[in-house]
Design an enzyme around this catalytic site. Sequence first.
Site, mmCIF file in Angstrom:
data_model
loop_
_atom_site.group_PDB
_atom_site.id
_atom_site.type_symbol
_atom_site.label_atom_id
_atom_site.label_comp_id
_atom_site.label_asym_id
_atom_site.label_seq_id
_atom_site.Cartn_x
_atom_site.Cartn_y
_atom_site.Cartn_z
ATOM 1 N N LYS A 198 -77.063 32.331 57.407
ATOM 2 C CA LYS A 198 -77.204 32.229 56.259
ATOM 3 C C LYS A 198 -78.953 31.881 56.119
ATOM 4 C CE LYS A 198 -76.973 30.156 51.625
ATOM 5 N NZ LYS A 198 -76.139 29.261 50.724
ATOM 6 N N LYS A 252 -75.501 36.264 55.450
ATOM 7 C CA LYS A 252 -76.004 36.230 54.170
ATOM 8 C C LYS A 252 -77.455 36.141 53.915
ATOM 9 C CE LYS A 252 -75.476 33.358 50.105
ATOM 10 N NZ LYS A 252 -74.912 32.239 49.654
HETATM 11 C C1 PBG Z 1 -75.388 27.870 47.610
HETATM 12 C C2 PBG Z 1 -75.121 29.237 47.879
HETATM 13 C C3 PBG Z 1 -76.138 30.193 47.395
HETATM 14 C C4 PBG Z 1 -75.224 31.332 47.179
HETATM 15 C C5 PBG Z 1 -73.977 31.160 47.567
HETATM 16 N N1 PBG Z 1 -73.865 29.787 47.819
HETATM 17 C C6 PBG Z 1 -77.413 30.053 46.936
HETATM 18 C C7 PBG Z 1 -78.300 29.193 47.761
HETATM 19 O O1 PBG Z 1 -78.147 29.142 48.914
HETATM 20 O O2 PBG Z 1 -79.578 29.079 47.318
HETATM 21 C C8 PBG Z 1 -75.968 32.749 46.913
HETATM 22 C C9 PBG Z 1 -75.103 33.821 46.317
HETATM 23 C C10 PBG Z 1 -75.675 34.868 45.614
HETATM 24 O O3 PBG Z 1 -77.098 34.998 45.619
HETATM 25 O O4 PBG Z 1 -74.991 35.706 45.137
HETATM 26 N N2 PBG Z 1 -74.881 27.050 48.486
#
Ligand code: PBG
Length: 327
Positions: A198, A252
Amino acid sequence: MSTFPATRLRRLRQADWSRRLVQENVLTVNDLIWAVVVSDTADPTEPVAAMPGVERLGLKALADAARRAEQLGIPAMAIFPHIDPEKKDADGSEALNPDGLVPKAIKTIKDAAPNVGVICDVALDPFTIHGHDGVMKDGIILNDETVNRLTRQALIQAQAGCDVIAPSDMMDGRIGATREALEMEGFTDTMILSYAAKYASGFYGPYREAIGSGAVLQGDKKTYQMDPANTEEALREVAMDLEEGADMVMVKPGLPYLDIVRRISEAFGVPTFAFQVSGEYAMIQAAAANGWIDGDRVMMESLTAFKRAGAAGIITYFAPKAAEILT
Ligand code: PBG
């Protein structure tokens, strides 16, 4: 390698039937995980300005969405909570409320559509006043204290009937700790989908509006999410999470990171998912709304690109729209 004119690659492309016959990758409804935003204040729904077509769903609307998913054949839904700001605090305590929004949402989906899999994000950001995924002390996100809380959050989700625990926080050691806790409490069949690779990405912007953490976020998430410049580190993250007990892994954001999806799916041969995140969704919707691109066409093309890169499936806000086209 034969050359022109013995080989004319256009021969196979000349008709719909021959194009279908030689198609290498196929997107089906079985590849889709529907990302839904649930809210304890929306009744029945509230629009998310930065994500046209996405609404925060109250529990009744969530039940309708679950039935729709089942009818469309969408295998699973992933829940993201928008909680009443009054319930947020520095440690994200509401994440540990067994009667909180997420446990209620899990039960709502299971009651409405028992055959739809439920996936839950494990992280503190929807619940903290500072918008970070973990416990913060003197501006630092504490790893081990956070893992301790995330483990409890995961257990509460499993107890409520969640099928797949999806830690999205990027703390070190959280997969091992979660797996151990699940085993100890008898949840031996609960799956873990680790957000293993991520990245600290600008593509999450609209999501932070959707769950109400954007306005409050202090600083950035670079001390725990990965540098977009790195690849080898993603492979190390995945290797560790698999070792610690993850059943599936996720990359992601999605489209800008297809090279990572390819590397991971090839290197490990485990179910590798990609998250087509909020900013990717918003860009397609915005350009389509302006008439600059054909939205449906670009949606299907981007989803197919994930399959081509080796993804087992895609978490996407487009799931119902794409499923309607596919079924
Ligand atoms: C946070 C989380 C995020 C997303 C999913 N879980 C945002 C972040 O890490 O700041 C993003 C999902 C999206 O942008 O559709 N734990």
